[in-house]
Each structure stands twice: as structure tokens, then as C-alpha cells.
Design a protein around this motif. Structure first.
Motif, mmCIF file in Angstrom:
data_model
loop_
_atom_site.group_PDB
_atom_site.id
_atom_site.type_symbol
_atom_site.label_atom_id
_atom_site.label_comp_id
_atom_site.label_asym_id
_atom_site.label_seq_id
_atom_site.Cartn_x
_atom_site.Cartn_y
_atom_site.Cartn_z
ATOM 1 N N ARG A 235 104.392 -1.453 98.776
ATOM 2 C CA ARG A 235 105.299 -0.451 99.335
ATOM 3 C C ARG A 235 106.724 -0.662 98.843
ATOM 4 O O ARG A 235 107.460 0.306 98.598
ATOM 5 C CB ARG A 235 105.246 -0.512 100.860
ATOM 6 C CG ARG A 235 103.972 0.077 101.435
ATOM 7 C CD ARG A 235 103.924 -0.087 102.946
ATOM 8 N NE ARG A 235 102.759 0.581 103.518
ATOM 9 C CZ ARG A 235 102.408 0.486 104.793
ATOM 10 N NH1 ARG A 235 103.127 -0.266 105.629
ATOM 11 N NH2 ARG A 235 101.346 1.130 105.254
ATOM 12 N N LYS A 238 106.853 0.820 95.340
ATOM 13 C CA LYS A 238 106.910 2.282 95.362
ATOM 14 C C LYS A 238 108.298 2.770 95.759
ATOM 15 O O LYS A 238 108.829 3.724 95.183
ATOM 16 C CB LYS A 238 105.867 2.842 96.328
ATOM 17 C CG LYS A 238 104.462 2.810 95.786
ATOM 18 C CD LYS A 238 103.559 3.775 96.514
ATOM 19 C CE LYS A 238 103.318 3.387 97.954
ATOM 20 N NZ LYS A 238 102.307 4.267 98.583
ATOM 21 N N GLU A 285 99.341 7.986 102.256
ATOM 22 C CA GLU A 285 100.118 6.822 101.832
ATOM 23 C C GLU A 285 99.952 6.559 100.341
ATOM 24 O O GLU A 285 100.896 6.173 99.656
ATOM 25 C CB GLU A 285 99.719 5.580 102.619
ATOM 26 C CG GLU A 285 100.508 4.365 102.178
ATOM 27 C CD GLU A 285 100.296 3.146 103.055
ATOM 28 O OE1 GLU A 285 100.471 2.022 102.546
ATOM 29 O OE2 GLU A 285 99.957 3.314 104.233
ATOM 30 N N SER A 288 102.316 8.788 98.554
ATOM 31 C CA SER A 288 103.616 8.980 99.194
ATOM 32 C C SER A 288 104.756 9.025 98.195
ATOM 33 O O SER A 288 105.753 9.732 98.393
ATOM 34 C CB SER A 288 103.854 7.890 100.239
ATOM 35 O OG SER A 288 103.823 6.604 99.632
ATOM 36 N N HIS A 289 104.642 8.263 97.097
ATOM 37 C CA HIS A 289 105.713 8.210 96.099
ATOM 38 C C HIS A 289 105.748 9.446 95.212
ATOM 39 O O HIS A 289 106.687 9.611 94.427
ATOM 40 C CB HIS A 289 105.535 6.976 95.215
ATOM 41 C CG HIS A 289 104.208 6.939 94.507
ATOM 42 N ND1 HIS A 289 103.010 6.797 95.153
ATOM 43 C CD2 HIS A 289 103.909 7.038 93.184
ATOM 44 C CE1 HIS A 289 102.028 6.810 94.275
ATOM 45 N NE2 HIS A 289 102.544 6.949 93.073
ATOM 46 N N PHE A 298 108.072 6.177 106.605
ATOM 47 C CA PHE A 298 108.343 4.749 106.516
ATOM 48 C C PHE A 298 109.787 4.455 106.937
ATOM 49 O O PHE A 298 110.665 5.313 106.901
ATOM 50 C CB PHE A 298 108.147 4.249 105.079
ATOM 51 C CG PHE A 298 106.704 4.152 104.668
ATOM 52 C CD1 PHE A 298 105.726 3.767 105.566
ATOM 53 C CD2 PHE A 298 106.329 4.448 103.367
ATOM 54 C CE1 PHE A 298 104.407 3.665 105.175
ATOM 55 C CE2 PHE A 298 105.006 4.353 102.971
ATOM 56 C CZ PHE A 298 104.044 3.964 103.885
ATOM 57 N N PHE A 302 110.971 0.652 103.251
ATOM 58 C CA PHE A 302 109.827 1.110 102.473
ATOM 59 C C PHE A 302 109.914 2.590 102.101
ATOM 60 O O PHE A 302 108.978 3.128 101.503
ATOM 61 C CB PHE A 302 108.530 0.887 103.253
ATOM 62 C CG PHE A 302 108.267 -0.551 103.604
ATOM 63 C CD1 PHE A 302 108.113 -1.501 102.617
ATOM 64 C CD2 PHE A 302 108.185 -0.955 104.923
ATOM 65 C CE1 PHE A 302 107.864 -2.823 102.927
ATOM 66 C CE2 PHE A 302 107.941 -2.283 105.246
ATOM 67 C CZ PHE A 302 107.785 -3.219 104.249
ATOM 68 N N THR A 304 110.164 5.953 100.366
ATOM 69 C CA THR A 304 110.062 6.367 98.970
ATOM 70 C C THR A 304 111.053 7.475 98.641
ATOM 71 O O THR A 304 111.168 7.877 97.487
ATOM 72 C CB THR A 304 108.639 6.856 98.662
ATOM 73 O OG1 THR A 304 108.281 7.859 99.614
ATOM 74 C CG2 THR A 304 107.646 5.710 98.753
#
Length: 635
Positions: A235, A238, A285, A288-289, A298, A302, A304
Motif C-alpha cells: 500500500r 501504491k 483495493e 485503487s491506484h 485509506f 496509504f 493513492t
């Protein structure tokens, strides 16, 4: 930062990802070894150093094997490119012939942005069960890209806001972010797989009551704990890789769409609506990026994406955090509807006229280079004009699965005469008489189609073409080559268009092996660059003296100290066949300089015709340097 600098940055980020992944794996292995020593070293095995060392080596190899196998498995499952990611999340493909207003509006926006970007139209998906406002672009290269938006985005965003979101995602397509994103999915899965394996062993090993089962359960506990340590690092990776790219994508979208209100309006709706940008999918998840907005929620460590208020303030400096409460209160009383807002604003927008076939464009090499992969303020509007200028019968054919192949082959047909007859014979031999006749019919319809509409039509037909069976696509590439080399007497534009179609289909057939920015130094590719300059100079001038002056203008830009006389090849098409693979591997900074030379050669007298501009666009697209449809305003 222009397209070439962003491509170079994407290469460095890929190397950075590899380094971070190696460091994370090393930390995980060290943690496993430490826990192994802690558990098994204290159980009496310390008296036997040989056994302890063997066990330590086995634990290390097992950890590396699990991580490697998990990453390879996930990367293999993503080899089909962007559509595989969208389908995994439950995406519904948007039909080309849809009559649903929301789907049609989405398709129109995506097609216009793709045309303005100079890349093929991606496959389009809708996440029907997601009420939040979000979107993502996935794939290895523009030729296999997919764009997915949520149902919440379709329902709640007006056209300007949807346009801003799509332009944001296209910046990821153009900047090389997608390949990095999809690799990130694969390698992080390998880290997470440790936690999954450990949890499964614990679940299925609970029934073991004898002492022999204790080491297995302890090993499972170690895997699970270490796996979640790996997830922690994953995480962080990312977040570090993604956050800054979102600011750059927002800035690109604003430059693209001419105004900030569309993108900032979408961000405001995310901030003010209860669903926000959150995704309900269990796979959220993992991607997510890749999302337009934070789909998970997040913490800042964490996250993104940058904070929503900061993203809005970057677009509207006067925006204050307290204004979010006003948005929440307003939309609690009257939830937004994109359709109603479009109707209130009026759906029709004024389109600028297209330049005439004999218009001349005022261009400068640095200005054209700056436009590569970076559409300017009016490119989106010009793209809408191009799409609307296409005859309805051709637009419909570009959207139909059965018509895409003959339509694109029709684009490569020469003017009526012996060459076209030879092309028809080649098509009949490779396909059948019916398809050859269809291609000829389309060639007749395309005879009077302005050159400026050929590349947009090809871009629109790509989604339908990709859905053809693999053997048919391979025959299509073979036919493109045959038509482009028919007696060596077709135009250079048709030759370049044929190669461009082959490149797009090749990348779509093997997304994971699609083109990536190269590493060659331009100085080591001087013979190939000189050949390309000579061919373009020869194609744009009727007399040798003018062609030589154009060639020297281009050469002075690329290799100012090189003495290379003007010697155009006797067979330009065959010569270019040998040039493309080498020049396509030139590094981004070298391609930037090469493109300046090409523009200087074509426009050495200070202007460029529409036909020359389209030839330049086809050449640049073949080198994976997409140019928008408007290089500069006509004189």
C-alpha cells in the motif's frame, strides 16, 4: 513537461517500482527468516546448526517461490489487457449501436477524446452496480486500452464533468501510466498471496490435534502475519507511485478540455454526495491506484490520491473546505442529475469548421512537438467536428463488428485503376470474394472523403475490429501489408496508414508485449533517421530541388554536424519497412528531436498542407507519438 519527458519519467517510475518491490520482498524474506529462527531455533533445533540452516534456506526459497508464483500468475491473468481488468470488476461493455442516452453520451465523449488524442478508441465499460462517481483506464498500451466508468458517474455527471473525467483518464493512457498500473497489480498480488496462503492453511489445519501439526500451523501463522506486513509495504508503494500522477492528470485534463469547471464539478460531486467515489467491489483495493477518485478511503499514509479539497483548490483556488458542507446540504435536498443539467445547459455546442482540403497550416517544429500526446485547448472541439463530419453510413460501419474489417481495408485502397485491381485480387486470395467486394464498395464511398477524416474513422473502428477472432485479425494484418505494398505505387499516406493499423492490431493481440518506450540513442540510428527524412521530403515536393531543401532543413535540426547528401531510396516503402523497427526503439528524448526534424522537412517553407499534416500524423502515430488533429489554425 511534454509527452516525451513524461514517457521518460514513466520509464524511470517503472525502474523505481522494481527497486521498491525488490526491497519489499527482501524485507518479507528477512521477516520470515527471523520468525523461523524465533520459533524453530527455540524448539531445540539450535543444537543442530545444519538442520537449522537447511530449514532457513527452505523457508527463504519457499517465500520467494510463493511471491514469484503469485505475481507471475496474476500478470498472466492480465495479459489480455485493459478489457480483462474491466471485466474482472463486473464491467458491462457499452454497445456501439446503443440507443441508451447515457451510454451514447459516454461513447461520444470517449470517441471525441480519442480522436483529439490521436489514439485508437478504447473499449468502453460501465460498472453498473457502483453508485459512487469513479472511473479508470486500464491496459498496456493505447491499442488495448479500456475505459470504465461507474453508473454513479453516468447518472450524476453532466457532459462537461464526464468529459473532464474521461480526459483525466486519457492522460494516463498517453503518459504510459497504464502499463505501470497493471504491472503494479501483478507484483503486489504476489506479496498479498502470502497472507492468503497462510489463512487457508490455518482454516484447513484446525482439525490437526497431534503435535506433528503444530509446525505447519506455526508456519501458516508466520505466512499470514508476514503477508500482511507485505500488504502494508504494498500500500505504501501504491500511494507513493500514484499520488503525484493524479495532480498531473488533473492538469492535463484541464489543458485538454479548455475549462476547469468540468473536472472540478466532478470532484465537488464526489465530495458532496454520500456515495462519493467509493467502490463496493471486493476487488476495489487491487485497482485503487488506477481510479479517478479514492475508491477505498485509506488514511493519508496509504492514500493513492491527494485530498479532494486540495485537488479542487488546484483547479479553483477560491474554493474553501467549508463549501463542502454547502454542497452536501444542497444535494441532500436535490440530488444531482447529469441528464437534467445537460438539458438545462443545452446539449448542442458550436463546432468550428474544418480546414479545406487545400488549406495551409502555419506551423513551427517546437510547437508541433509540444502537441504530441498533449492535446491543446481546441483539439477536443475539433475532434467533435471531425466525428460529426463523417457520413452517417461510415460512422455506423465503424461501429459494426462485421463491417469494421472491409471498411478499414477500403481505407487502404488506391484510386481506381490497375493498382486497385491488384489489391482486390490480393483481398480475394486472403479472405473471399464477398469481403473483397465489400472493401471495394467502401473504397468507392471513401474516394471523396477528405484526408483529415481518414485517421479519425480508423480510430473509431478499432473497438469493433478488436472483437474479431484472432485468425481473422492475423489475416487482416497480412492484408494490410499486401495492400500497402501493391506494386509500390500507392500513396505514402496509405502506406503509413496500413502500417499503423498493423501496429494497433499487433499490440491488441499481445497486450503484455505491446510497445514500451525504447532505449536506443538517436545518434546510433542516423541511417534510419536520414532515410525517413529523405522519404518525407521526396513525398511532399514535386521537384528535386525543393525536396533537397526540405531534406537539408530537417537534417540540420536532427544532425547539424552530419554531412549526408540527399539520396532518396528507389523503393520508399521497402526502405521504410526496415526503418520503423529501429526508430520505434529510440528513447523519448531522441524521438522528440527526430520529430522536430520531420516537421522542419515538411514545413521548410513555413507552412504545411492538410495532406502533409495528415501524413505527419500517420508517421508519428506509427512511431507511437500520437498527434492531435489540429497542428495549428489555418492561415
Amino acid at each position: 513537461m511534454n509527452f516525451f519527458a513524461r514517457q521518460d519519467l514513466a520509464r524511470r517510475r517503472s525502474r523505481r517500482l522494481v527497486v521498491l518491490f525488490v526491497l519489499a520482498v527482501a524485507a518479507i524474506v528477512l521477516a520470515v527468516d527471523f520468525l523461523f529462527l524465533l520459533f524453530f531455533g527455540g524448539m531445540g533445533t539450535a543444537s543442530d546448526p545444519g538442520s537449522l540452516a537447511a530449514g532457513l534456506l527452505l523457508a527463504t526459497l519457499l517465500t520467494l517461490g510463493i511471491i514469484g508464483a503469485g505475481s507471475l500468475y496474476r500478470l498472466a491473468s492480465l495479459r489480455q489487457g485493459g478489457a480483462a481488468v474491466a471485466t474482472q470488476l463486473g464491467g458491462t461493455p457499452v454497445p456501439e449501436d446503443t440507443h441508451d442516452f447515457h451510454y451514447r453520451r459516454l461513447r461520444n465523449v470517449v470517441e471525441e477524446v480519442a480522436i483529439a488524442s490521436g489514439v485508437p478508441v478504447p473499449e468502453i465499460f460501465v460498472l453498473e452496480h457502483e453508485a459512487g462517481i469513479n472511473a479508470f483506464a486500464a491496459g498496456y498500451a493505447p491499442s488495448d486500452a479500456a475505459i470504465a466508468v461507474t453508473r454513479g458517474a453516468l447518472d450524476k455527471l453532466n457532459r462537461d464533468e464526464l468529459q473532464g473525467v474521461i480526459a483525466h483518464e486519457f492522460s494516463h493512457v498517453l503518459n504510459g501510466d497504464m502499463r505501470l498500473n497493471i504491472r503494479l497489480m501483478g507484483v503486489l498480488f504476489g506479496i498479498l498471496i502470502l497472507a492468503v496462503v497462510g489463512r487457508k492453511i490455518l482454516v484447513y489445519g484446525r482439525g490437526g490435534r497431534n503435535k506433528d501439526g503444530v509446525p505447519l500451523l506455526l508456519a501458516a501463522l508466520v505466512l499470514m502475519v508476514v503477508g500482511y506486513i507485505g500488504l502494508f509495504f504494498g500500500r505504501l508503494i501504491k500511494a507513493g507511485v500514484s499520488r503525484q500522477r493524479e495532480y498531473l492528470a488533473d492538469a492535463s485534463a484541464v489543458q485538454f478540455t479548455r475549462q476547469t469547471t468540468g473536472l472540478s464539478g466532478a470532484l465537488k460531486k464526489i465530495a458532496g454526495l454520500p456515495a462519493g467515489s467509493k467502490l463496493e467491489s471486493g476487488d476495489a483495493e487491487e485497482i485503487s491506484h488506477m481510479l479517478f477518485g479514492d475508491g477505498i478511503g485509506f488514511s493519508s499514509l496509504f492514500a493513492t490520491h491527494p485530498p479532494l479539497v486540495e485537488r479542487i483548490q488546484a483547479l479553483e483556488p477560491s474554493f474553501r473546505p467549508a463549501m463542502v458542507d454547502d454542497l452536501v446540504a444542497r444535494w441532500q435536498m436535490h440530488p444531482p442529475s447529469g441528464l437534467d443539467e445537460d438539458m438545462a445547459m443545452g446539449l448542442a455546442s458550436e463546432r468550428p469548421p474544418l480546414p479545406g482540403q487545400h488549406a495551409e497550416l502555419l506551423v513551427a517544429p517546437p510547437a508541433v512537438v509540444a502537441q504530441v500526446g498533449t492535446p491543446q485547448t481546441d483539439d477536443y472541439v475539433r475532434a467533435g467536428s471531425l466525428r460529426e463530419a463523417l457520413p452517417e453510413v461510415l460512422r455506423q460501419a465503424a461501429h459494426e463488428r462485421e463491417e469494421a474489417v472491409p471498411l478499414l481495408l477500403g481505407l487502404l485502397m488506391a484510386s481506381p485503376g490497375p493498382v486497385r485491381e491488384a489489391q482486390q485480387f490480393e483481398l480475394a486470395a486472403r479472405h473471399d470474394e464477398r469481403l473483397a467486394r465489400q472493401a471495394m464498395d467502401y473504397a468507392d464511398r471513401l474516394e471523396d472523403l477528405p484526408r483529415i477524416l481518414h485517421l479519425p474513422l480508423a480510430a473509431m473502428a478499432m473497438p469493433a475490429l478488436r472483437r474479431r477472432p484472432r485468425p481473422e485479425l492475423e489475416r487482416f494484418m497480412d492484408s494490410c501489408f499486401a495492400l500497402s505494398h501493391a506494386d509500390g505505387r500507392i500513396s505514402l499516406f496509405e502506406y503509413c496508414l496500413g502500417r499503423l493499423l498493423r501496429v494497433h492490431v499487433r499490440d491488441a493481440l499481445d497486450p503484455a508485449g505491446a510497445w514500451v518506450p525504447g532505449h536506443r540513442q538517436l545518434s546510433r540510428c542516423a541511417p534510419q533517421a536520414i532515410t525517413l527524412l529523405a522519404v518525407l521530403a521526396q513525398a511532399g515536393h514535386a521537384d528535386t530541388a525543393s525536396a533537397m531543401r526540405a531534406y537539408m532543413a530537417g537534417l540540420a535540426r536532427v544532425f547539424p554536424r552530419l554531412d549526408a547528401p540527399y539520396r532518396p531510396p528507389a523503393d520508399p516503402h521497402r526502405a521504410l519497412d526496415e526503418v520503423w523497427p529501429v526508430l520505434d526503439e529510440v528513447n523519448p528524448i531522441g524521438k522528440e528531436l527526430l520529430l522536430e526534424g520531420l516537421v522542419a522537412a515538411i514545413s521548410h517553407d513555413g507552412h504545411m498542407s492538410v495532406s502533409e499534416a495528415e501524413l505527419l500524423r500517420a508517421v508519428c502515430a506509427s512511431l507511437h507519438c500520437p498527434l492531435p488533429p489540429m497542428l495549428e489554425q489555418p492561415r
